[in-house]
Design an enzyme around this catalytic site. Structure first.
Site, PDB file in Angstrom:
ATOM      1  CB  CYS A   1       2.419   7.469   3.484  1.00 58.89           C
ATOM      2  SG  CYS A   1       2.713   6.222   4.748  1.00 58.89           S
TER       3      CYS A   1
ATOM      4  CG  LEU B   1       9.168   6.397  22.859  1.00 49.47           C
ATOM      5  CD1 LEU B   1      10.426   5.541  22.925  1.00 49.47           C
ATOM      6  CD2 LEU B   1       9.465   7.792  23.416  1.00 49.47           C
TER       7      LEU B   1
ATOM      8  N   GLY C   1       5.920  -2.223   6.731  1.00 52.10           N
ATOM      9  CA  GLY C   1       7.316  -2.657   6.808  1.00 52.10           C
ATOM     10  C   GLY C   1       8.157  -1.823   7.748  1.00 52.10           C
ATOM     11  CD  GLU C   2      11.800  -0.675  11.405  1.00 54.15           C
ATOM     12  OE1 GLU C   2      10.773  -0.256  11.951  1.00 54.15           O
ATOM     13  OE2 GLU C   2      12.809   0.048  11.214  1.00 54.15           O
TER      14      GLU C   2
ATOM     15  CD  GLU D   1      -2.541  -0.983   2.738  1.00 55.54           C
ATOM     16  OE1 GLU D   1      -2.911   0.089   3.246  1.00 55.54           O
ATOM     17  OE2 GLU D   1      -2.684  -2.081   3.299  1.00 55.54           O
TER      18      GLU D   1
ATOM     19  CG  ASN E   1      -5.954   4.692  12.607  1.00 56.89           C
ATOM     20  OD1 ASN E   1      -6.977   5.320  12.384  1.00 56.89           O
ATOM     21  ND2 ASN E   1      -4.758   5.146  12.298  1.00 56.89           N
TER      22      ASN E   1
ATOM     23  CB  CYS F   1      -0.221   1.605   9.108  1.00 59.91           C
ATOM     24  SG  CYS F   1       1.126   0.499   8.795  1.00 59.91           S
TER      25      CYS F   1
ATOM     26  CB  CYS G   1       0.985  -2.662  13.682  1.00 56.40           C
ATOM     27  SG  CYS G   1       1.336  -2.396  11.944  1.00 56.40           S
TER      28      CYS G   1
ATOM     29  CB  CYS H   1       3.904  -2.904  16.664  1.00 60.79           C
ATOM     30  SG  CYS H   1       5.616  -2.388  16.455  1.00 60.79           S
TER      31      CYS H   1
ATOM     32  CB  SER I   1       8.459   6.004  10.450  1.00 60.46           C
ATOM     33  OG  SER I   1       7.839   5.702  11.675  1.00 60.46           O
TER      34      SER I   1
ATOM     35  CB  CYS J   1       5.921  -5.561   9.256  1.00 59.82           C
ATOM     36  SG  CYS J   1       7.077  -4.716  10.366  1.00 59.82           S
TER      37      CYS J   1
END
Ligand code: SAH
Length: 348
Positions: free
Chosen positions: A111, A221, A165-166, A98, A296, A336, A125, A122, A197, A118
């Site tokens: 973005c 964070l 993704g990271e 996306e 979200n 996301c 997410c 988290c 990010s 990923c």
């Protein structure tokens, strides 16, 4: 860097002009053609046949040695409220990622995703459940930006690596992508117009600091204490908040760029007055900026949004530079990973 190969052909869109020049020279062609080819690639040419200022013989040679497979759009959703557009792209191997176009008064931002899925896990997410499928190539990140420009008829002036993704888990490809968009012969986008990010891979932050790029580092964070952060951002385990802040300070000192901290306010998890105090104590010494994100809600997750405005007011009272992120595209699932997730679960 090693250029990726697919079916014996090289990924030309991930190559720098000087690498193209080298290949041309080694293949009995004029080096200056590299500039022409790079411009076609930057414009988003879909095939070599379109490169009409090259000889037919050279176009054929390029087609034999390199592949050029821009993504196709699977879904496109436009927000009626604020003009945000969300894209789901189909990659050459059938995977989907996306991107989001966000329209701000200061310019159009893209973005983009850096991986298919990923593996950071988290808790809040939407991309967590399905794990990481593979890294994106520099060309596939570039294609998202150019794809948005071509489809929406806009000129992207800012890029945020905040999609799926990271980025620091795909370091070399992301670095090459930054170099490609930064090139004056290419998109010519200033590093200061790019934000990366990360969930806080400290070794990646240290590595990035050594390049002294001027891009903005955003750190997700989400909690100021290890007990909470270990739970909601598993990448914290074995690293810890103290070590993360050490890496952020070093990044700031190496680049002169203030670090920005993302904080999604989650009810009863990270929104206590005590946590606001601890957060202030972490970010104030390095002049960090806190970007509060209204959580979200993700289907099936027990986590609920907290009172973002109240938390913001508390931080401001403590002298922290904090802002609340506007919710763009709330009517189109622009958060996301939600579109890819729906695609994968067949839930529309
Ligand atoms: N892996 C990177 C970039 C992708 S996530 C990172 O962790 O920063 C982009 C941002 O969206 C991060 O700050 C992430 O923590 C946040 N995010 C993910 N899911 C969210 C949700 N449900 N609500 C609010 N923010 C979320």
């Amino acid at each position: 860097m090693q250029i990726a190969e697919r079916d014996g052909k090289l990924d030309i869109r991930s190559m720098l002009p000087e690498e193209l020049a080298e290949w041309l020279a080694a293949n009995g062609e004029k080096k200056f053609r590299a500039g022409q080819i790079f411009r076609w690639l930057t414009e988003g040419a879909a095939d070599f046949a379109a490169m009409t200022d090259l000889s037919a013989a050279l176009r054929e040679k390029l087609g034999e040695r390199f592949f050029l497979t821009p993504p196709t759009v699977l879904r496109e959703q436009r927000s009626e409220r604020d003009g945000t557009v969300k894209y789901l792209w189909r990659l050459a191997d059938g995977n989907a990622v996306e991107s989001v176009l966000m329209r701000y008064s200061y310019g159009d931002s893209a973005c983009i995703s850096t991986q298919v899925g990923c593996r950071m896990g988290c808790a809040f997410c939407a991309s967590t459940g399905m794990g990481r499928v593979r890294d994106l190539l520099p060309s596939e990140m570039l294609d998202q930006v150019r794809g948005i420009e071509l489809r929406a008829g806009v000129k992207i002036s800012r890029i945020v690596l905040m999609g799926i993704g990271e980025p620091l888990d795909n370091f070399e490809n992301v670095l090459r992508f930054l170099e490609l968009v930064n090139r004056p012969e290419g998109m010519n986008l200033g590093m200061r117009h790019i934000s990366l990010s990360t969930c806080g891979l400290t070794e990646g932050i240290d590595k990035l600091a050594r390049y002294r790029l001027q891009c903005t580092l955003s750190v997700s964070l989400h909690a100021p204490d290890d007990e909470t952060r270990d739970k909601i951002v598993p990448a914290n385990r074995g690293r810890g908040v103290k070590e993360l802040m050490r890496a952020c300070r070093d990044y700031y000192e190496a680049t002169g760029r203030r670090v920005s901290f993302e904080y999604a306010v989650i009810r009863g998890v990270n929104d206590s007055p005590e946590q606001a105090k601890r957060l202030a104590a972490l970010v104030k010494p390095i002049g960090g900026h806190v970007n509060l994100i209204p959580l979200n809600e993700v289907e099936g997750s027990p986590l609920l949004p907290g009172d973002t405005r109240a938390f913001a007011a508390r931080l401001k009272d403590l002298g922290v530079n904090a802002t609340v992120r506007r919710r763009l595209g709330a009517d189109i699932d622009a958060a996301c990973g939600q579109l890819r997730r729906k695609q994968a679960t067949g839930n529309r």
